[in-house]
Design an enzyme around this catalytic site. Structure first.
Site, PDB file in Angstrom:
ATOM      1  N   CYS B 441       0.149   3.426   8.135  1.00 21.62           N
ATOM      2  CA  CYS B 441      -1.093   3.563   8.889  1.00 21.62           C
ATOM      3  C   CYS B 441      -1.936   4.659   8.271  1.00 21.62           C
ATOM      4  O   CYS B 441      -3.048   4.446   7.854  1.00 21.62           O
ATOM      5  CB  CYS B 441      -0.819   3.916  10.347  1.00 21.62           C
ATOM      6  N   GLU B 443      -0.013   7.739   6.847  1.00 20.81           N
ATOM      7  CA  GLU B 443       0.960   8.756   6.497  1.00 20.81           C
ATOM      8  C   GLU B 443       0.792   9.146   5.028  1.00 20.81           C
ATOM      9  O   GLU B 443       1.070   8.355   4.133  1.00 20.81           O
ATOM     10  CB  GLU B 443       2.366   8.234   6.760  1.00 20.81           C
TER      11      GLU B 443
END
Lengths: 308, 799
Positions: B441, B443
């Site tokens: 997402c 990270e």
């Protein structure tokens, strides 16, 4: 130095260029029948009760030193003759169902709040807007605030009805970067009927503002049955063309009824409670009309009804 | 008839009507879950056929606690359905990594079926696997014992609401850039170089295993070439015949040899990528591409320059490539689901961003890919756009336009300056930081050399509040989870309370890290993945499998859940119990125990009369910063014992902020048991009462470098903010200013409430309504009712 302010709205995107913080000064000499900020009319703090928040804890009833509150099956009765808006009840309410509208802010505290969003102003070409009510009623504080903002190179807009003595009007608007001037109607009788004041002072200030060279945005609330006639919009437009060469933009603001609940909370009647939103088509027609009079950059800003 | 038309109303977000016919056909074909009987990328299990074999790793899936009851069934049914790939006797005397490699090689080169759909330009269809773990009887027995014991602890951690953990595949960026530049043959050369210096046996074994995996790849791609030729000879369509013959040519070339055209590069990438999923038996989540517009741009530009391809042809190729990624979740198409299972899991592509000197790297391919994203409207791959201080205004303008037209957020925004500060804080080499990219997402990791492990551990930090009020015990089960810090009434000062709270926080951090380390260690010992190891720098050089810490950089992220719930709870105790003295500690403890039943007034005070994180309150934000630093620094001090991977903090709550609501007692921010926890780094739902700038500033003040993996921040913006160019510019400015405040990752949702309510009530009419939930896309009608209501509530609050 202190002022009575009823809202400090951050991320304001409708009151001038860019991202702004709008400071709403409490108190207004006009009585516009369509006012969408009725809580800004009285210069004094006022108590508001929110039925949706109330949990009937009743702490407020006991706390009120004036015994001005009564909780009935139909809601909270506030005896506004007794209520001094001291705020004791609001402080005691666990649910934040009572709120004092109109808080005293010092210049330093207000400025501290304003500078929090400097990064957003800088990236967007925004700044702060002094609005109301009518900011010119608290002109000393307003001038001091503008001075402080300008020292810190913040862009300042003043949103005004134009109803103030020329000296005050010039003092406050002079150091501002932009004036948002309300011109609601060009008909003096209509002005007296719907706003409670004559046009003379407003137009005099407007004409002088027109000679100042300072950027001006003119705004007209388009209120059905009051200011929405083509004649009126044409008259405002012709005034702008004749007297305000520095007008950069003309906002037509369709009437909104989202303020109904505010009137109820303040126990105030609202003459336009049944009035519907203007149609998008008629707003577009008024925009064309203003443009045909020679007004540049006419913008329709707000909710409308679209005929499907 | 009239309807009130709020400005900027958006329709259902459909694909563009101008999709090329081929692309439209392929896209529709993907969505025909119920009619597409001739091809479905179902999970295909392959076993060695031994009675102790296993094709399912439980510790991979424990971060989906809703699967706990099904582990045995999944495990058994997959094994029962497995195709047997028999092995010769000497197989069992080889090292595990070599056994894994040979088995993988056999499956992909001989067993995995081959399918080319009509019209496809990028091929590679079957890749969902459940591969044998290739264990000897002894290995199988030991692992089973370890897993059984560990699972008890994992279940306990989950059931008591501390969180969950596992050893999760995917969630990294392989060195795809190297495949584009040198092909697999270039990687084999690296292996040969290491072998040439006669390394010790374990290293040699691992290198052999890696080479076996790579050398098996042409066995699969040759079968695609043969299939393409078969189809070419069977078609009457001369154009398609030419395409198929070109596909055959390309399949014989890449990814073994380095691609030399844009088409070859996309095909090389797809084969390489789908085989990572096949090798890990893990369908895509978090397996990310990195900065695809950077490492493909030279081939795109060359093809355009030399007239080999037109811009539209390149776009069509990209679209074909895009569709392929969605087949990772093909097996879920008919299931539908709850709580977002049927959602994109994040094969992330990163676009734009800064270069080594802070210069902007947006290029022609960036712009082209933005068109592909907008016109395709697909769940996968998921785009993340890097924003920095030199991001060109045109790009921001384009981003805002896309937001205005989209329903749901078409991408995430990642902020370079704050992200890079975090990567620097965790000690990664400064000369590589500019080239970071997010996985999954949001990270943040390095590309191609970082076994980032970004969702291995999910910790409910708000649980510490429950423990401090219950003297270290779980309120529901009475189990002891933390130290005896005393009954709440014994805290005579805020400092005493705060110190006890931090001790409880330490206890849950330590406990979950311990369990995560065990999972990591089990995987290292029992499930090497030599194919993936070839694609992550460091593994070849070190001769160590990626699961054993072979990569240059090795991390395991502990994602914090319920951060704002924790902060607001602590702030409320400080403000109302100790500063204002409006509530006694006794009353508060009682109210929490009673889940606020009969304590409505106390609850209201807690909700309304304390400062809140998300309102730019310096008092709340100072505590937020302290609390964040406390748990993330403790986390960073720990390493996984077996692999040396370092734990680090991040804020990504996936859907756990919902599922851990019932497992967390009432909290002093006024939250009842069962109500959601806060999401990501964002404020408690509805508490950002001073608007987006205050919300953004609060997040910025947390000091996110100590949570270097990134922090998910979702904000909903009223569609009216995008109604005209003037207001789009204001949003662009808000985004630019965001980067100056300190947040790392922003997701802007742009939804109108009426549409959502209609979709909730008439799901069949809105089956393609996309929304984004905590960093992943999902079909709104497939979300659980709870999440639907949550999204609606969130939107209503803003409008």
């Amino acid at each position: 130095m202190e002022a009575t302010i009823f809202n400090v709205q951050r991320f304001s995107t409708e009151d001038g260029p860019g991202i702004r913080t709008t400071v709403f000064f409490k108190g207004c000499p006009l009585r516009c029948a369509w006012c969408h900020n009725p809580e800004g009319i009285s210069p004094r703090p006022e108590l508001m009760w929110y039925d949706t928040h109330c949990i009937a804890a009743r702490d407020c009833l006991a706390a009120c030193p004036e015994s001005a509150l009564e909780l009935t099956a139909d809601g909270m009765n506030i005896d506004r003759d007794k209520c001094t808006a001291c705020g004791t009840c609001a402080e005691e309410c666990p649910a934040a169902a009572l709120d004092i509208i109109g808080v005293t802010w010092t210049l330093d505290k207000l400025f501290d709040e304003i500078v929090r969003d400097v990064s957003f102003y800088e990236n967007s070409g925004g700044g702060i807007t002094l609005s109301g009510g009518e900011v010119l009623l608290q002109h000393d504080f307003a001038s001091a605030l503008i001075h402080k903002c300008k020292q810190n190179k913040l862009h300042v807009a003043v949103d005004t009805t134009g109803f103030a003595s020329p000296g005050i009007f010039d003092n406050v608007t002079g150091p501002a970067d932009l004036v948002l001037l309300d011109l609601k109607t060009m008909d003096d009788a209509a002005s007296r009927e719907f706003t409670g004041v004559s046009l003379d002072l407003i137009l005099e200030n407007a004409r002088r503002l027109g000679q100042s060279g300072k950027p001006v945005w003119v705004r007209t609330p388009v209120v059905p049955g009051a200011t929405d006639s083509p004649d009126n919009i044409e008259a405002v437009s012709r005034f702008i063309v004749a007297n305000l060469p520095n007008c950069e933009r003309y906002d037509l603001l369709p009437f909104s009824n989202l303020c109904i609940s505010k009137y109820e909370r303040l126990d105030m009647p609202f003459r336009f409670r049944k009035t519907e939103l203007p149609a998008q088509e008629s707003m577009d027609e008024l925009k064309s009309l203003a443009e045909s009079c020679g007004v540049k950059n006419v913008v329709v800003q707000g909710l409308t009804v679209r005929n499907a | 008839m009239t309807e009130q038309a709020a400005c900027g109303v958006t329709g259902i977000w459909n694909p563009s009507e101008n999709l090329p016919p081929r692309v439209k056909k392929l896209r529709d074909e993907y969505f025909s879950f119920y009619d597409r009987d001739y091809f479905r990328n179902e999970v295909r299990a392959y076993s060695t056929g031994t009675e102790w074999d296993s094709v399912y790793s439980i510790y991979v899936w424990t971060i989906l606690p809703e699967l706990f009851p099904f582990f045995t069934a999944f495990s058994d049914s997959l094994l029962a359905s497995a195709e047997i790939v028999e092995q010769p006797k000497d197989y069992w005397s080889k090292p595990l990594a070599v056994r894994r490699a040979e088995f993988f090689g056999q499956v992909i080169s001989e067993r995995l079926p081959v399918k080319i759909l009509d019209g496809e330009l990028i091929v590679g269809s079957y890749f969902n696997t459940a591969l044998s773990k290739n264990h000897t009887k002894r290995e199988g027995r030991i692992l089973k014992r370890c897993v059984t014991r560990w699972l008890d602890e994992a279940r306990m951690i989950h059931e008591t609401g501390i969180g969950n953990c596992g050893a999760v595949p995917g969630h990294l960026i392989p060195n795809y850039k190297k495949v584009v530049q040198r092909g697999l043959t270039g990687i084999v050369d690296e292996i040969e170089e290491e072998l040439a210096v006669r390394p010790p046996k374990s290293k040699r074994d691992n290198l052999h295993a890696m080479r076996i995996c790579l050398e098996a790849v042409p066995g699969l791609t040759e079968r695609y070439a043969v299939e393409a030729e078969r189809l070419a000879s069977a078609t009457d369509d001369a154009n398609r015949r030419a395409e198929l013959l070109d596909i055959a040519r390309i399949c014989r070339k890449v990814p073994w040899d380095a691609p030399e055209t844009f088409h070859e590069a996309l095909q090389a990438l797809w084969f390489t990528h789908m085989l990572v999923m096949a090798a890990e038996s893990y369908p895509g989540p978090g397996l990310s591409h990195g900065r695809i517009d950077q490492y493909l741009e030279h081939l795109y530009a060359k093809d355009i320059r030399e007239g080999r391809i037109t811009r539209d042809q390149a776009k069509e190729l990209l679209m074909c490539y895009w569709i392929r990624h969605n087949y990772a979740y093909d097996f879920q198409g008919r299931i539908g689901s709850n709580q977002g299972i049927n959602s994109g899991f994040g094969q992330l592509v990163t676009l734009s961003g800064c270069g080594p000197d802070g210069e902007d790297l947006t290029n022609d391919l960036t712009w082209l890919i933005l068109e592909v994203i907008e016109e395709m409207n697909l769940l996968e791959p998921k785009p993340n756009i890097r924003i920095h201080k030199n991001t060109p205004p045109e790009l921001l303008e384009r981003i805002c336009e896309m937001l205005a037209r989209a329903q749901g957020a078409p991408f995430l925004l990642n902020f370079d300056e704050a992200s890079i500060r975090g990567l620097k804080w965790q000690g990664l080499p400064e000369d590589q930081l500019w080239d970071y990219a997010p996985v999954g997402c949001l990270e943040n990791t390095l590309q191609g050399n970082d076994r980032s492990g970004t969702v291995d551990v999910n910790l409910n930090v708000a649980k510490a509040v429950e423990l401090v009020f219950n003297n270290g015990r779980d309120e529901l089960t009475g189990r002891r989870l933390g130290p005896r810090t005393g009954e709440p009434e014994s805290f005579k000062t805020f400092e005493a309370f705060y110190s006890a709270l931090n001790k409880q926080l330490d206890a849950i951090v330590d406990r979950i890290i311990e369990a995560a380390g065990e999972a990591d260690g089990m995987r290292a010992a029992f499930e090497p993945t030599p194919y993936l190891s070839t694609l992550v720098d460091g593994c070849i050089k070190n001769g160590v499998d990626i699961t054993s810490g072979g990569a240059e950089y090795n991390f395991i992220t502990v994602e914090g859940i319920g951060f704002a719930t924790l902060v607001d709870s602590v702030v409320a105790v400080k403000s109302l119990v100790f500063d204002q003295k409006k509530i006694s500690m006794h009353e508060l403890a009682l109210a929490l125990k009673d889940n606020f039943e009969g304590h409505e007034k106390t609850r209201m005070l807690l909700m309304n009369r304390a400062p809140k994180y998300g309102t730019d309150s310096d008092e709340a934000d100072k505590l937020a910063r302290e609390l964040s630093e406390h748990w993330t620094k403790r986390t960073f001090g720990r390493v996984s014992k077996k692999t040396g991977r370092r734990f680090r903090g991040g804020y990504l709550s996936w859907n756990y902020w919902i599922s851990y609501g019932p497992l967390t007692a009432a909290t002093p921010d006024g939250r009842l048991r069962g109500q959601f926890l806060s999401n990501g780094i964002g404020p408690v739902n509805g508490m950002d009462k001073k608007g987006p700038t205050a919300n953004i500033r609060s997040v910025g003040k947390v000091g996110l470098e100590t949570a270097p993996n990134g922090a998910s921040h979702t904000m909903s913006i009223s569609p009216s903010l995008l109604r005209d160019p003037e207001h789009k510019e204001k949003l662009a400015a808000l985004i630019r200013a965001y980067g100056e405040q300190g947040g790392t990752a922003l997701q802007i949702n742009m939804l109108d409430v009426d549409t959502l309510k209609k979709a909730r009530d008439n799901p069949q009419e809105y089956s393609n309504l996309l929304v984004r939930v905590t960093g992943y896309n999902a079909y709104f009608v497939n979300l659980g009712r709870e999440i639907q209501e949550e999204i609606i509530a969130r939107e209503s609050g803003v409008l």
